[in-house]
Motif scaffolding. Structure first.
Motif, PDB file in Angstrom:
ATOM      1  N   GLY A 162      16.788 -12.260 -51.848  1.00  0.00           N
ATOM      2  CA  GLY A 162      17.263 -11.364 -50.356  1.00  0.00           C
ATOM      3  C   GLY A 162      16.299 -10.344 -49.939  1.00  0.00           C
ATOM      4  N   GLN A 166      14.331 -10.338 -46.221  1.00  0.00           N
ATOM      5  CA  GLN A 166      14.052  -9.221 -45.440  1.00  0.00           C
ATOM      6  C   GLN A 166      12.764  -8.658 -45.103  1.00  0.00           C
ATOM      7  N   ASP A 234      16.429 -20.976 -44.994  1.00  0.00           N
ATOM      8  CA  ASP A 234      16.719 -19.510 -44.722  1.00  0.00           C
ATOM      9  C   ASP A 234      15.509 -18.802 -44.446  1.00  0.00           C
ATOM     10  N   SER A 292      16.981 -16.793 -56.347  1.00  0.00           N
ATOM     11  CA  SER A 292      18.154 -16.373 -55.730  1.00  0.00           C
ATOM     12  C   SER A 292      18.815 -15.365 -56.409  1.00  0.00           C
TER      13      SER A 292
END
Length: 415
Positions: A162, A166, A234, A292
């Motif tokens: 994550g 970002q 992603d 992850s």
């Protein structure tokens, strides 16, 4: 009777100490385009210790040329005394298929055989209780990053997926990219995906490869593989890669790091010297690619470069002396200093690493999260080639994760 005597003679030679050997031996390996300086350094160090043994080296282009030359020479009975191999069975010059074909002398009787390969990597070099190659060094795969650019951009290294996604958006907004990728190069593209899969697949199930060999799992029915492919998508959506990534080869991707346009490049750590060859002023570090979840974070470390001894060598004692020198005579230190890789001792302890690799020291000490590259134990080279080529299809939108997973299973089952 003659066969029995021949086997006894071979057994005696394989276990005999390497003392006062002499004569000539021939070694072949792959070239990176400028010969093979690390192998030259190893040979020079060996001949300094064994001046009565002359080593003649021949290098052939990396890719398809070297595998073709090696197999042609071995099959014709005109093979070299020593030859470069890689670990496991998933590559074009992997040692285990060559051993199955009867070309490789077992090294099990050498005094160092029990310590040359740690338990994590045993299945890559041992088969049916026989050791078939001597590792030259260990190769971590990590995100190599530009320390100065990290500071200039005011970012911190991401520790989770994550945070990584970002950070991609933050870096893109500042006119840079977080991760360079040669998406048009099957080897580099496949390496990124296999590094992701080390985090997601092997960390969740260290026995996944063995289960795939047994037919207990497939790529298509493994949720961790689906998650690995989705992670790549992603990353693309978050702007992690450079524009035109799907068509970029190494000559387009590597300069992005050297010029300060990309923060990271997922590569074997031995390639740091190549980046510094483009820009000697680069201030580089290394960090594991985030997973992850924190619990899945791992690092691929593989004993990929190795040497095998020809079972029919005309000077087997001298060839074995070379293997002994690599394993226990300091040859591995000489080789890894030239390649930028690390020795087995450095890999197992995380100590005495080159300065650029200090960032992976802690990761190396977590033995439950250190794995060989996932593809090294695959059934045949087609599977990794399919993976690398499939990444390009994912990047262009011409392939879906489900389609690629099905192709990987088909490649696995092909002969």
């Amino acid at each position: 009777m003659k066969r029995t005597l021949a086997l006894l003679t071979l057994s005696a030679l394989l276990s005999a100490p390497a003392l006062a050997q002499s004569g000539s031996i021939r070694l072949i390996a792959q070239s990176t385009g400028a010969g093979n300086p690390p192998m030259d350094a190893l040979i020079a160090a060996f001949q300094k210790k064994y001046p009565n043994i002359k080593v003649t080296a021949e290098y052939f282009p990396i890719g398809t040329a070297y595998p073709q030359v090696l197999r042609t020479q071995l099959q014709s009975g005109n093979g070299p005394d020593l030859f470069y191999v890689t670990a496991g069975s998933g590559g074009q010059v992997s040692v285990l298929p060559l051993a199955d074909a009867g070309f490789v002398a077992p090294l099990t009787a050498r005094p160092w055989s029990k310590t040359a390969v740690t338990v994590n990597y045993r299945d890559l070099y041992w088969k049916q209780n026989q050791l078939y190659a001597v590792p030259l060094g260990m190769t971590p795969v990590a995100a190599i990053y530009n320390k100065d650019l990290v500071k200039t951009l005011g970012i911190t290294l991401p520790r989770s997926l994550g945070q990584f996604l970002q950070t991609c958006k933050t870096v893109k907004a500042k006119g840079k990219v977080l991760l360079a990728l040669a998406g048009g190069n099957a080897q580099n593209a496949g390496l990124l995906l296999s590094t992701i899969a080390t985090n997601e697949v092997l960390s969740a199930d260290p026995q996944w490869n063995a289960k795939r060999q047994q037919g207990k799992v497939t790529f298509a029915n493994t949720s961790a593989w689906k998650r690995s492919l989705q992670t790549l998508l992603d990353m693309k959506k978050a702007g992690c890669f450079q524009p035109g990534v799907e068509g970029a080869d190494i000559p387009q991707a590597a300069p992005l790091m050297a010029s300060g346009d990309a923060v990271m490049f997922v590569i074997p750590t031995g390639a740091i010297s190549a980046l510094k060859g483009i820009n000697p002023k680069l201030n580089l570090g290394a960090t594991p690619l985030p997973a992850s979840t924190a619990a899945l974070a791992s690092i691929p470390v593989s004993p990929t470069d190795a040497l095998a001894v020809n079972k029919t060598s005309k000077n087997l004692p001298a060839a074995l002396a070379f293997a002994d020198f690599v394993a226990s005579g300091g040859g591995d230190v000489t080789y890894t200093k030239a390649t930028g890789d690390i020795t087995a001792a450095q890999a197992s302890t995380g100590k005495n690493l080159p300065p650029e690799l200090a960032g992976i020291s802690a990761a190396l000490t977590n033995k439950s999260r250190v794995f060989p590259l996932i593809q090294l134990d695959w059934s045949n080279p087609k599977v990794f080639t399919t993976l690398g080529e499939g990444v390009q299809g994912l990047l262009t939108g011409q392939t879906t994760p489900d389609q690629l997973l099905a192709r990987l299973d088909a490649a696995w089952d092909s002969k």
